[in-house]
Design a protein around this motif. Structure first.
Motif, mmCIF file in Angstrom:
data_model
loop_
_atom_site.group_PDB
_atom_site.id
_atom_site.type_symbol
_atom_site.label_atom_id
_atom_site.label_comp_id
_atom_site.label_asym_id
_atom_site.label_seq_id
_atom_site.Cartn_x
_atom_site.Cartn_y
_atom_site.Cartn_z
ATOM 1 N N SER A 1 -21.164 -37.782 -3.803
ATOM 2 C CA SER A 1 -21.819 -37.286 -5.015
ATOM 3 C C SER A 1 -21.152 -37.789 -6.291
ATOM 4 O O SER A 1 -21.839 -38.231 -7.213
ATOM 5 C CB SER A 1 -21.905 -35.761 -5.010
ATOM 6 O OG SER A 1 -20.621 -35.192 -5.002
ATOM 7 N N SER A 2 -19.838 -37.749 -6.367
ATOM 8 C CA SER A 2 -19.154 -38.214 -7.579
ATOM 9 C C SER A 2 -19.402 -39.697 -7.806
ATOM 10 O O SER A 2 -19.678 -40.130 -8.930
ATOM 11 C CB SER A 2 -17.658 -37.951 -7.488
ATOM 12 O OG SER A 2 -17.422 -36.572 -7.504
ATOM 13 N N PHE A 3 -19.291 -40.470 -6.748
ATOM 14 C CA PHE A 3 -19.520 -41.908 -6.835
ATOM 15 C C PHE A 3 -20.938 -42.202 -7.326
ATOM 16 O O PHE A 3 -21.141 -43.000 -8.243
ATOM 17 C CB PHE A 3 -19.270 -42.540 -5.463
ATOM 18 C CG PHE A 3 -19.942 -43.855 -5.264
ATOM 19 C CD1 PHE A 3 -19.480 -44.985 -5.908
ATOM 20 C CD2 PHE A 3 -21.040 -43.971 -4.436
ATOM 21 C CE1 PHE A 3 -20.097 -46.207 -5.720
ATOM 22 C CE2 PHE A 3 -21.663 -45.186 -4.240
ATOM 23 C CZ PHE A 3 -21.195 -46.302 -4.887
ATOM 24 N N VAL A 4 -21.919 -41.553 -6.720
ATOM 25 C CA VAL A 4 -23.316 -41.803 -7.071
ATOM 26 C C VAL A 4 -23.599 -41.335 -8.499
ATOM 27 O O VAL A 4 -24.270 -42.028 -9.264
ATOM 28 C CB VAL A 4 -24.266 -41.123 -6.056
ATOM 29 C CG1 VAL A 4 -25.702 -41.225 -6.507
ATOM 30 C CG2 VAL A 4 -24.097 -41.751 -4.677
ATOM 31 N N LEU A 5 -23.074 -40.184 -8.867
ATOM 32 C CA LEU A 5 -23.306 -39.685 -10.222
ATOM 33 C C LEU A 5 -22.659 -40.605 -11.265
ATOM 34 O O LEU A 5 -23.246 -40.867 -12.316
ATOM 35 C CB LEU A 5 -22.785 -38.261 -10.371
ATOM 36 C CG LEU A 5 -23.714 -37.202 -9.800
ATOM 37 C CD1 LEU A 5 -23.007 -35.866 -9.717
ATOM 38 C CD2 LEU A 5 -24.975 -37.076 -10.629
ATOM 39 N N GLU A 6 -21.463 -41.077 -10.992
ATOM 40 C CA GLU A 6 -20.805 -41.993 -11.920
ATOM 41 C C GLU A 6 -21.660 -43.244 -12.114
ATOM 42 O O GLU A 6 -21.833 -43.735 -13.221
ATOM 43 C CB GLU A 6 -19.425 -42.380 -11.406
ATOM 44 C CG GLU A 6 -18.689 -43.328 -12.331
ATOM 45 C CD GLU A 6 -17.318 -43.712 -11.805
ATOM 46 O OE1 GLU A 6 -16.662 -44.531 -12.471
ATOM 47 O OE2 GLU A 6 -16.907 -43.218 -10.747
ATOM 48 N N GLU A 7 -22.223 -43.712 -11.030
ATOM 49 C CA GLU A 7 -23.074 -44.895 -11.060
ATOM 50 C C GLU A 7 -24.323 -44.664 -11.920
ATOM 51 O O GLU A 7 -24.875 -45.604 -12.475
ATOM 52 C CB GLU A 7 -23.470 -45.245 -9.626
ATOM 53 C CG GLU A 7 -23.948 -46.657 -9.429
ATOM 54 C CD GLU A 7 -24.155 -46.946 -7.952
ATOM 55 O OE1 GLU A 7 -24.913 -46.203 -7.299
ATOM 56 O OE2 GLU A 7 -23.548 -47.902 -7.460
ATOM 57 N N HIS A 8 -24.759 -43.412 -12.025
ATOM 58 C CA HIS A 8 -25.967 -43.065 -12.787
ATOM 59 C C HIS A 8 -25.646 -42.386 -14.124
ATOM 60 O O HIS A 8 -26.477 -41.680 -14.686
ATOM 61 C CB HIS A 8 -26.873 -42.149 -11.955
ATOM 62 C CG HIS A 8 -27.553 -42.854 -10.829
ATOM 63 N ND1 HIS A 8 -26.990 -42.938 -9.575
ATOM 64 C CD2 HIS A 8 -28.726 -43.534 -10.771
ATOM 65 C CE1 HIS A 8 -27.804 -43.620 -8.791
ATOM 66 N NE2 HIS A 8 -28.855 -44.002 -9.493
ATOM 67 N N GLY A 9 -24.443 -42.557 -14.629
ATOM 68 C CA GLY A 9 -24.106 -41.971 -15.925
ATOM 69 C C GLY A 9 -23.889 -40.471 -15.877
ATOM 70 O O GLY A 9 -24.131 -39.767 -16.856
ATOM 71 N N TRP A 10 -23.435 -39.952 -14.748
ATOM 72 C CA TRP A 10 -23.090 -38.543 -14.524
ATOM 73 C C TRP A 10 -24.283 -37.599 -14.541
ATOM 74 O O TRP A 10 -24.140 -36.387 -14.659
ATOM 75 C CB TRP A 10 -21.996 -38.061 -15.488
ATOM 76 C CG TRP A 10 -20.740 -38.823 -15.248
ATOM 77 C CD1 TRP A 10 -20.230 -39.823 -16.024
ATOM 78 C CD2 TRP A 10 -19.869 -38.713 -14.117
ATOM 79 N NE1 TRP A 10 -19.090 -40.332 -15.452
ATOM 80 C CE2 TRP A 10 -18.844 -39.666 -14.282
ATOM 81 C CE3 TRP A 10 -19.862 -37.903 -12.987
ATOM 82 C CZ2 TRP A 10 -17.826 -39.828 -13.372
ATOM 83 C CZ3 TRP A 10 -18.837 -38.070 -12.076
ATOM 84 C CH2 TRP A 10 -17.836 -39.024 -12.273
ATOM 85 N N ARG A 11 -25.480 -38.149 -14.422
ATOM 86 C CA ARG A 11 -26.657 -37.310 -14.195
ATOM 87 C C ARG A 11 -27.717 -38.176 -13.532
ATOM 88 O O ARG A 11 -27.777 -39.383 -13.748
ATOM 89 C CB ARG A 11 -27.174 -36.677 -15.477
ATOM 90 C CG ARG A 11 -27.722 -37.652 -16.470
ATOM 91 C CD ARG A 11 -28.188 -36.944 -17.713
ATOM 92 N NE ARG A 11 -29.090 -37.834 -18.438
ATOM 93 C CZ ARG A 11 -29.830 -37.447 -19.420
ATOM 94 N NH1 ARG A 11 -29.812 -36.206 -19.833
ATOM 95 N NH2 ARG A 11 -30.614 -38.303 -20.033
ATOM 96 N N MET A 12 -28.532 -37.548 -12.719
ATOM 97 C CA MET A 12 -29.562 -38.278 -11.981
ATOM 98 C C MET A 12 -30.906 -37.619 -12.215
ATOM 99 O O MET A 12 -31.008 -36.388 -12.229
ATOM 100 C CB MET A 12 -29.273 -38.236 -10.472
ATOM 101 C CG MET A 12 -28.016 -38.941 -10.056
ATOM 102 S SD MET A 12 -27.670 -38.712 -8.297
ATOM 103 C CE MET A 12 -28.984 -39.637 -7.570
#
Length: 130
Positions: free
Chosen positions: A39-50
């Motif tokens: 989750s942290s990795f994916v959120l960071e990739e999306h600017g901390w929100r999806m």
């Protein structure tokens, strides 16, 4: 999350701890622990929100029966390359900051020595004038 149609980091962590969601995820062949770990990795990739569509896509990508495709390997290579570049930049920025600080310290010491030696000379001259 429904009002703004985005999932934030805190909302995702809250969802990951929800037992009902855990059961639903397992029914979809998604490991809830995997969701928590990426989750942290994916959120960071999306600017901390999806957005909700991005969140749904991520959930579908986490299904255990998915087979890795060439696209997945390419994305992984791009990610690793970007992370290495960021680490190199952080390292060089840190080295530059340390060098700059060290140079400033040496300069300040040199100035202080010059002042103290010129101050001693003026003290000697002042004493000889008396």
């Amino acid at each position: 999350a429904a009002s703004d149609t985005y999932i934030t980091s805190s909302e995702l962590h809250h969802l990951a701890e929800d037992p009902q969601l855990g059961k639903t995820l397992r029914d979809m062949d998604i490991d809830p622990d995997s969701l928590g770990s990426v989750s942290s990795f994916v959120l960071e990739e999306h600017g901390w929100r999806m957005s909700l569509p991005e969140f749904k896509r991520m959930l579908l990508d986490l299904r255990g029966k998915n087979v890795a495709k060439v696209r997945d390997h390419v994305e992984t290579r791009k990610f690793i390359s970007a992370q290495i570049q960021q680490a190199i930049l952080r390292s060089s920025d840190s080295a530059f900051a340390q060098t700059t600080t060290s140079s400033k310290s040496h300069y300040a010491l040199r100035c202080a020595k010059e002042e103290s030696s010129s101050g001693s000379d003026s003290d000697s001259e002042a004493e000889s004038d008396m």
